[in-house]
Design a protein around this motif. Structure first.
Motif, PDB file in Angstrom:
ATOM      1  N   THR A  17       0.881  -1.174   0.000  1.00 13.01           N
ATOM      2  CA  THR A  17       0.000   0.000   0.000  1.00 13.01           C
ATOM      3  C   THR A  17       0.922   1.228   0.000  1.00 13.01           C
ATOM      4  O   THR A  17       1.924   1.247   0.722  1.00 13.01           O
ATOM      5  CB  THR A  17      -0.923   0.035   1.227  1.00 13.01           C
ATOM      6  OG1 THR A  17      -0.142   0.260   2.389  1.00 13.01           O
ATOM      7  CG2 THR A  17      -1.699  -1.261   1.398  1.00 13.01           C
ATOM      8  N   LEU A  71      -6.161   0.154  -5.812  1.00 14.92           N
ATOM      9  CA  LEU A  71      -5.652  -1.062  -5.168  1.00 14.92           C
ATOM     10  C   LEU A  71      -4.177  -0.873  -4.829  1.00 14.92           C
ATOM     11  O   LEU A  71      -3.494  -0.064  -5.457  1.00 14.92           O
ATOM     12  CB  LEU A  71      -5.786  -2.252  -6.107  1.00 14.92           C
ATOM     13  CG  LEU A  71      -7.156  -2.929  -6.131  1.00 14.92           C
ATOM     14  CD1 LEU A  71      -7.215  -3.895  -7.298  1.00 14.92           C
ATOM     15  CD2 LEU A  71      -7.423  -3.654  -4.825  1.00 14.92           C
ATOM     16  N   PRO A  72      -3.675  -1.608  -3.846  1.00 19.69           N
ATOM     17  CA  PRO A  72      -2.254  -1.536  -3.545  1.00 19.69           C
ATOM     18  C   PRO A  72      -1.425  -1.915  -4.771  1.00 19.69           C
ATOM     19  O   PRO A  72      -1.930  -2.605  -5.667  1.00 19.69           O
ATOM     20  CB  PRO A  72      -2.060  -2.574  -2.441  1.00 19.69           C
ATOM     21  CG  PRO A  72      -3.403  -2.767  -1.851  1.00 19.69           C
ATOM     22  CD  PRO A  72      -4.381  -2.524  -2.939  1.00 19.69           C
ATOM     23  N   GLY A 116      -4.216   2.133  -2.063  1.00 16.32           N
ATOM     24  CA  GLY A 116      -4.689   1.295  -0.953  1.00 16.32           C
ATOM     25  C   GLY A 116      -4.114   1.653   0.399  1.00 16.32           C
ATOM     26  O   GLY A 116      -4.132   0.837   1.321  1.00 16.32           O
TER      27      GLY A 116
END
Lengths: 616, 100
Positions: free
Chosen positions: A478, A520-521, A497
């Motif tokens: 993240t 999203l990461p 993220g």
């Protein structure tokens, strides 16, 4: 398969051994005792028969002698002897219930007789009669008895007995014809002869004649046929003398033995098998009980010993071993009550000691490696503050505290253009060495892309695709990264993220930079686009970037530090700390540590504070 | 951290109870294997009892999702708590799963 306890296995085998030994010994004892019982019965029966025979013989001799003595006394009486003649002798025969009386002179000739045919008979003329001549010998016997035989003169079966005359030379002979002898003399002898005889408690003696008619027996049976008792005449006749045979007598299985008596008679001794074996059964019961008790005692003793010497010791060793398995390497095994366990204890203790040494060595080596790794990791993060003392437009500070020696968190900042600074905070999923290694890769990838001056969205797209390659462990990062124009305050940022950072406007309070739809990461899904957000910082604005090691820091009550506490702490900082990124970082770090107190730090803690200066 | 896996018609249901932090994740990865093996089916993760999820836990969810995509199955997360849901939201993972 369910495992059995040693004690149970031994107990089972012991029981099998004990029971089989017990059974075998009982069977052997039974066979031996049966044999003895049979042998005893053989002796008992043959002794009983012998006793009966002895008694009969004694009685026979006594009555025979009496007969001879009486007849002799009468014959030699003065008047009789003077007028001796066949008629008188015949009369004497009738009165005495005998068949013949002969008087033989010293030369062996019959001189007087009740039977006229034998007068002048020479006793030497036949073997049967010549046997009596022994009575004439000087120093010979006084009496001579013969069994029933064919007599010399006419081969008629007779029984003769004789004695020397008392007053004269020569001897007297008395004769019984066969039938008469048996019917009156022998029957008289036999009658009642067995009444008082018992074999053991319930055995009996029977005497039967050649037709199977019982001559003498315990009450009720005399005069009846032997069949009444259950015995078979043919079976009796087949038996050899003095051998044991079994037959049902009076409804009871019995040992029997028979002997011929006086040609015409058979003496049968009978003892019920149940009585013969009662001793055996008693002995067997006694010995069985005794042996059983001994075996049970042994069984108990062996079981107890095994339990004490083996099972308990194994349990003690196991207990210690499980302590060792649980990580207590200071556990010492001390089972010393037998040579084997003493040696086992020593071996285990030595093994554990060596293991401890190895662990200590390994730990020392690992500690050194980790210390080195930590130094390398720390060196990879910019850690000289103030980082850009010549730039008055901003100030920043960052710090990190891994949960272990090395961690997966990182921060970073660098110029990506003359007036553009990039600041970044990131968190690799997981902790320790794997996270640290991935972190190094992630950090350099991001920096490479960002430093090349490409668009921020491309930095993330490209980094993501690079990091997604060969990511078997599904580790992800993240990250929150911003590029700030330090002249205009324009800020572009991407949230991959990560926990949203906090922004404080110069005249306001810290607030989360909410992101309705964060990306999203990095490294989660290959090929996804990353969205860039834009905002403008005003002079005096502060940014606070952090990782979840802060918000999820826990105290011993497992309470989390939480976003709200972070927000409150930041907003209650003294103005001096608000103005200084360094003091902001230090204050928050102290607050988190005060909160967690003795609880173990569970995740890496990383933060970065940035302040856009008032004056430009 | 407990995981109970049951078959419910065509679906495989995993019921999660406890805290899925870094410490629990190694064991949880092993416990998850039956779900990975059934990734071609419809998998339901009942998260009513899931109190906490760390990045290590998310990693396991991500692994399961990748396996599911590869094998042509699908995953539905059920009854997720607000706290855990926030983690999914912050990290963008919310978009990767179906929620009920």
């Amino acid at each position: 398969m369910k495992k059995k306890r040693i004690s149970r296995i031994v107990m089972q085998w012991l029981l099998i051994c004990v029971l089989s030994t017990f059974t075998i010994s009982a069977v052997i004892s039974y066979i031996a005792n049966s044999h003895i019982a049979k042998k005893n019965t053989l002796h008992l029966l043959s002794n009983s028969i012998e006793d009966a025979l002895d008694e009969l013989k004694e009685k026979d001799e006594k009555s025979t002698k009496t007969t001879l003595d009486n007849v002799c006394k009468i014959v030699e009486g003065g008047e009789f002897w003077e007028h001796i003649n066949p008629e008188r002798l015949t009369e004497l025969c009738y009165s005495r219930n005998i068949q013949e009386i002969h008087v033989i002179d010293s030369s062996g000739f019959v001189i007087y007789s009740s039977n006229l045919d034998v007068i002048d008979y020479d006793m030497r003329s036949a073997e049967q009669s010549s046997d009596f001549l022994a009575l004439l010998d000087e120093g010979g016997p006084m009496y001579y008895y013969q069994d029933v035989r064919q007599r010399g003169i006419d081969s008629v079966k007779f029984r003769y007995i004789g004695r020397r005359l008392a007053k004269h030379k020569g001897f007297l002979q008395v004769g019984f014809d066969e039938d008469h002898y048996y019917q009156s003399v022998v029957n008289g002898l036999l009658e009642g002869c067995t009444h008082h005889r018992r074999i053991g408690d319930s055995g009996s003696i029977y005497i039967i004649d050649s037709k199977g008619s019982i001559v003498s027996a315990p009450k009720f049976f005399e005069g009846t046929d032997i069949k009444q008792t259950g015995l078979d005449l043919n079976l009796i006749n087949e038996q050899a003398t003095n051998t044991l045979f079994t037959a049902d007598v009076l409804g009871e299985s019995s040992y029997c033995m028979c002997t011929k008596y006086n040609g015409r008679y058979t003496i049968i001794a009978v003892q019920p098998i149940s009585e013969a074996t009662v001793k055996r059964d008693t002995a067997l019961a006694a010995s069985t009980t005794f042996v059983f008790a001994i075996f049970m005692l042994l069984f108990g003793l062996i079981y107890w010993l095994m339990k004490k010497l083996v099972v308990r010791n194994i349990e003690r060793v196991n207990h210690s071993l499980s302590n060792i398995s649980d990580g207590n390497l200071d556990e010492v095994i001390n089972v010393r009550n037998s040579l084997e366990f003493d040696s086992l204890s020593n071996d285990i203790n030595t093994t554990v000691d060596r293991l401890k040494d190895f662990i200590h060595e390994a730990e020392t080596r690992l500690d050194a490696d980790l210390a080195l790794a930590k130094a390398i990791q720390m060196a990879a993060l910019p850690n000289v503050f103030p980082a850009f003392p010549e730039r008055k437009e901003f100030d920043l500070h960052a710090c990190t505290e891994p949960a272990k020696e090395v961690g997966g968190d990182f921060y970073d900042f660098y110029f990506v253009g003359e007036n553009k600074i990039a600041i970044c905070i990131a968190d690799v999923s997981g902790k320790g060495i794997p996270a640290a290694m991935f972190m190094m890769r992630g950090k350099s990838t991001l920096k490479n892309r960002a430093s090349s001056g490409i668009l921020l969205s491309e930095v993330f797209d490209s980094s993501n695709n690079t990091l997604c390659k060969n990511n078997e462990t599904n580790t992800f990062i993240t990250a929150w990264m911003a590029v700030i124009n330090i002249k205009t305050g324009e800020m572009q940022y991407v949230n991959a993220g990560h926990n949203p950072p906090l922004l404080r406007h110069a005249d306001g309070l810290y607030e989360f930079i909410e992101d309705k739809a964060p990306c999203l990461p990095l490294c989660a899904i290959e090929g996804i686009p990353y969205r860039v957000n834009t905002m403008t910082l005003r002079p005096g604005d502060s940014l606070y970037l952090y990782t979840d090691g802060i918000s999820e820091a826990e105290n011993v009550q497992s309470e989390q530090y939480g976003d709200k506490r972070l927000l409150d702490t930041l907003n209650n900082l003294p103005m001096q700390a608000v103005l200084s990124p360094k003091l902001t970082c230090e204050s928050i770090m102290r607050s988190v540590k005060d909160f967690a107190k003795d609880a173990e730090q569970s995740d890496d803690i990383t933060m970065l504070a940035f302040r856009f200066a008032n004056e430009h | 951290m407990d995981l109970k896996i049951t078959q419910n018609g065509d679906s495989v249901v995993g019921t999660l109870v406890g805290r899925l932090d870094t410490a629990a994740s190694a064991q949880f990865t092993r416990d998850m294997q039956p779900l990975m093996d059934n990734a071609d089916k419809h998998i339901i993760l009942d998260c009513e009892g899931l109190e906490f999820i760390s990045s290590s836990g998310l990693r396991i969810f991500l692994s399961l999702r990748k396996e599911s995509i590869a094998k042509g199955g699908d995953i539905t997360i059920r009854k997720i708590s607000a706290e855990v849901k926030q983690v999914f939201t912050i990290t963008g993972f919310f978009s990767l799963f179906n929620f009920e």
